[in-house]
Design an enzyme around this catalytic site. Structure first.
Site, short mmCIF file in Angstrom:
data_model
loop_
_atom_site.label_atom_id
_atom_site.label_comp_id
_atom_site.label_asym_id
_atom_site.label_seq_id
_atom_site.Cartn_x
_atom_site.Cartn_y
_atom_site.Cartn_z
N GLU A 40 -34.44 1.21 45.20
CA GLU A 40 -35.39 1.34 46.31
C GLU A 40 -35.13 2.60 47.14
O GLU A 40 -33.99 2.93 47.45
CB GLU A 40 -35.25 0.10 47.20
CG GLU A 40 -36.18 0.07 48.40
CD GLU A 40 -35.90 -1.12 49.31
OE1 GLU A 40 -36.82 -1.50 50.06
OE2 GLU A 40 -34.78 -1.66 49.28
N LYS A 111 -44.63 -2.93 49.14
CA LYS A 111 -43.75 -4.03 49.55
C LYS A 111 -44.40 -4.90 50.62
O LYS A 111 -44.83 -4.40 51.67
CB LYS A 111 -42.43 -3.44 50.06
CG LYS A 111 -41.34 -4.46 50.35
CD LYS A 111 -40.07 -3.73 50.76
CE LYS A 111 -38.92 -4.66 51.08
NZ LYS A 111 -37.72 -3.90 51.51
N CYS A 146 -36.51 -5.66 47.02
CA CYS A 146 -35.43 -5.96 47.97
C CYS A 146 -35.66 -7.22 48.79
O CYS A 146 -35.51 -8.33 48.29
CB CYS A 146 -35.19 -4.73 48.85
SG CYS A 146 -33.55 -4.71 49.65
#
Length: 270
Positions: A40, A111, A146
């Site tokens: 990431e 995300k 994440c």
């Protein structure tokens, strides 16, 4: 399927161009793999909040161009980790890009769950709105990033969309590494899916990264696990085992949806 997770370390002394050049070189060296995954926000640093604004780029910017060329040169599917995207609306987003072996952009995931509560992503980035899968010749990829790991409903939605292989790019902090390991394995077991979880290593912006990238099968068995530093983690994964395990232990068919919650402060009877 042969998968490689390139666990990059992000140094505060490197420029974004140096990071792109190094990552591209590593990807080009993975010819013969089927799928390669990066972590990431490796171009800016996931914890370098003050660098995001100046490091933001469009999805056809320098990182995308470098990663497209590297994927094509190696002949691999490439999840190029995530970058700080500046959208046409001016907003910043934490965006993952997936390229096919010709270098064509085949998937883009913004995300959904932003970490930070009142700072970082939560304060500076807009949230994604779409669940994203990518169809490949070796199986369907479901993309997450994440902090998304803490929200199993996203992964259930990915499985409902046909996912067999969950791909997670991350920059998880070292002090919560055991939670990272637990959550990655839990998502594999819950969704009866392969999980490829690539985390950054090293220390940048005073935040030590967990490293510990993982390749996990649908039983929750760790097939390969990285250490804390720069490393390329590779494993041969049998994707057919996903369908076999879902048939052998068909727990997903027993889901009960839309169970009403009791009023706040009131325990359910029974």
């Amino acid at each position: 399927m042969r998968a490689s997770l390139i666990q990059l370390t992000v140094s505060d002394t490197e420029s974004a161009d140096e990071r792109r050049s190094h990552a591209a070189e590593l990807v080009r060296g993975r010819a013969g793999d089927d799928l390669v995954v990066l972590p990431e926000l490796w171009t800016t640093g996931a914890w370098a909040y003050d660098a995001w604004e100046r490091g933001a780029e469009p999805v056809d910017g320098p990182t995308a161009r470098a990663m497209s060329e590297a994927a094509s040169a190696a002949g691999v599917w490439l999840h190029a980790g995530t970058l700080v995207e500046r959208g046409s609306d001016g907003a910043l987003r934490n965006t993952a890009l997936v390229f096919d072996p010709t270098g064509a952009l085949r998937g883009m995931y913004r995300k959904i769950h932003r970490y930070g509560f009142t700072v970082g992503e939560a304060a500076q980035m807009a949230a994604g709105q779409e669940v994203v899968t990518v169809t490949t010749e070796f199986g369907t990829l479901g993309i997450a990033t994440c902090y998304d790991l803490r929200f199993p409903e996203l992964f259930r939605a990915l499985v409902d969309a046909g996912t067999e292989i969950l791909v997670v790019a991350s920059a998880w902090p070292a002090r919560r590494r055991e939670q990272w390991r637990i959550l990655v394995r839990a998502r594999a077991v819950e969704e009866q899916a392969i999980v490829l979880a690539c985390c950054a290593g090293g220390t940048h912006s005073d935040m030590k990264q967990a490293g510990g990238s993982l390749i996990v099968d649908p039983w929750g068995t760790v097939l390969a696990e990285a250490g804390e530093g720069k490393e390329i983690l590779t494993a041969d994964v049998d994707v057919d085992v996903v369908a076999a395990i879902r048939e052998e232990l068909p727990v997903l068919q027993d889901r009960v949806l839309a169970i009403p919650a009791p009023p706040a402060g009131q325990a359910a009877a029974g």
